[in-house]
Write a protein that holds these residues in place. Structure first.
Motif, PDB file in Angstrom:
ATOM      1  N   CYS A   1     -30.898 -86.693  58.391  1.00 25.51           N
ATOM      2  CA  CYS A   1     -29.684 -87.522  58.448  1.00 25.51           C
ATOM      3  C   CYS A   1     -28.419 -86.679  58.359  1.00 25.51           C
ATOM      4  CB  CYS A   1     -29.699 -88.564  57.330  1.00 25.51           C
ATOM      5  SG  CYS A   1     -29.368 -87.875  55.689  1.00 25.51           S
TER       6      CYS A   1
ATOM      7  N   HIS B   1     -32.345 -92.647  52.181  1.00 25.10           N
ATOM      8  CA  HIS B   1     -31.333 -91.585  52.146  1.00 25.10           C
ATOM      9  C   HIS B   1     -30.465 -91.653  50.885  1.00 25.10           C
ATOM     10  CE1 HIS B   1     -32.712 -90.237  56.002  1.00 25.10           C
ATOM     11  NE2 HIS B   1     -32.789 -91.511  56.337  1.00 25.10           N
TER      12      HIS B   1
ATOM     13  N   CYS C   1     -32.455 -86.230  50.021  1.00 21.06           N
ATOM     14  CA  CYS C   1     -32.670 -87.676  50.178  1.00 21.06           C
ATOM     15  C   CYS C   1     -34.048 -88.091  49.644  1.00 21.06           C
ATOM     16  CB  CYS C   1     -32.569 -88.069  51.643  1.00 21.06           C
ATOM     17  SG  CYS C   1     -30.941 -87.762  52.335  1.00 21.06           S
TER      18      CYS C   1
ATOM     19  N   CYS D   1     -31.984 -82.870  55.083  1.00 19.37           N
ATOM     20  CA  CYS D   1     -32.585 -84.069  55.683  1.00 19.37           C
ATOM     21  C   CYS D   1     -32.101 -84.238  57.121  1.00 19.37           C
ATOM     22  CB  CYS D   1     -32.178 -85.284  54.848  1.00 19.37           C
ATOM     23  SG  CYS D   1     -32.872 -86.834  55.456  1.00 19.37           S
TER      24      CYS D   1
HETATM   25 ZN   LIG Z   1     -31.304 -88.310  54.557  1.00 16.57          ZN
END
Ligand SMILES: [Zn+2]
Length: 306
Positions: free
Chosen positions: A174, A162, A179, A172
């Motif tokens: 996340c 990330h 990332c 992403c």
């Molecule tokens: Zn990410």
């Protein structure tokens, strides 16, 4: 001689091994992880695998290590979140296994366990500090500083997949954008192939095509190396750690991206830093996780809670 058990839970396969105190695998076993099941069912599967492995050794098992994908709270022994197991939410895996197996359980992130394995028996025994990137469906990461995993303030440092390499890049899972794992992983290769009109190809198929001289397939690995180089260059500059280890399935295609990758990393670094940087390929393959989990267990003897 003391024996340990190492467990490596993946999204597809749950692996385990009995490992001697000098790092030799004495017995291996694996079963499908069946990630769609509940946390309790998978915990039970891990427990059964450990119990079956225990039966294969006459020696008592001193401790058990478990490498689990996701965010691990080592202090509380919890699996906070796991990308492969969406149902998992603060699962108290350490306590649950210790209570049932009556043995100390060491719990850490799977990429950290793979790095421990490589540090103990693999490719980086000579380097006290290194970063490791496991190039698979996503990118797992680990930071080893002076022979210890760096866990950070909250316990889950080393999420190298990330690192942001495109400030306004692709979204992403996340919550961020751009990332590294969206540009330099097996999934990234697959996506790029689709975008180029090459059809639905796995990273392995793309590698086969590149090796047989397909320029379009090779250009995907060039892109992969460009982004991975940006990420590794940033890491080396930031940490001052010059040993980088690449593991995971895509590392087996290093012949298709290593020279471009070294060029990219070098281009981004101050010359003395570039000269000191070495990019190594992990040696233990699929065994890194179980060996490293067993090693973690041997380093962290914690007594079972009453
Ligand atoms: Zn990410």
């Amino acid at each position: 001689m003391k024996h340990y058990i190492g467990i490596d839970l993946g999204g597809t396969v749950l692996k385990g091994a009995v490992v001697s105190e000098d790092g030799e695998i004495l017995q291996k076993a694996e079963v499908p992880s069946q990630a769609y099941r509940s946390a309790d069912a998978i915990r039970a599967e891990i427990q059964t695998l450990i119990e079956n492995l225990k039966k294969t050794t006459a020696e008592p098992v001193a401790a058990i290590g478990c490498g689990i994908p996701g965010i691990i709270d080592r202090r509380l022994g919890l699996v906070r979140r796991s990308p492969h197991f969406p149902e998992w939410n603060d699962v108290p895996l350490k306590d649950a296994l210790e209570r049932r197996l009556k043995a100390p359980i060491f719990l850490d992130n799977d990429a950290n366990c793979a790095a421990l394995g490589e540090a103990w028996k693999g490719t980086v025994r000579a380097s006290a500090s290194f970063v490791m990137l496991t190039l698979g469906t996503g990118i797992g990461g680990a930071i080893m500083i002076n022979r210890e995993i760096w866990h950070g303030d909250l316990g889950f440092a080393g999420e190298l997949g990330h690192l942001v390499i495109e400030a306004d890049g692709l979204p992403c899972a996340c919550g961020g954008r751009g990332c590294l794992e969206l540009y330099a992983s097996a999934s990234a290769l697959k996506r790029m192939a689709e975008q180029q009109g090459m059809g639905a190809l796995t990273a392995l198929k793309i590698a086969e095509q590149a090796r047989s001289g397909n320029q379009q397939a090779q250009s995907l690995f060039d892109h992969f190396a460009y982004y991975l180089g940006a990420g590794i260059g940033s890491l080396v500059s930031c940490l001052g750690i010059h040993t980088v280890v690449l593991g995971g399935a895509v590392s087996h295609s290093a012949d298709l991206f290593m020279s471009k990758l070294e060029e990219e990393v070098s281009r981004r670094l101050y010359p003395p830093s570039s000269a000191a940087t070495q990019i190594l390929i992990a040696k233990l393959g699929n065994d890194a996780g179980v060996i490293g989990a067993a090693y973690g267990a041997s380093l962290n003897p914690v007594s079972r809670k009453a």
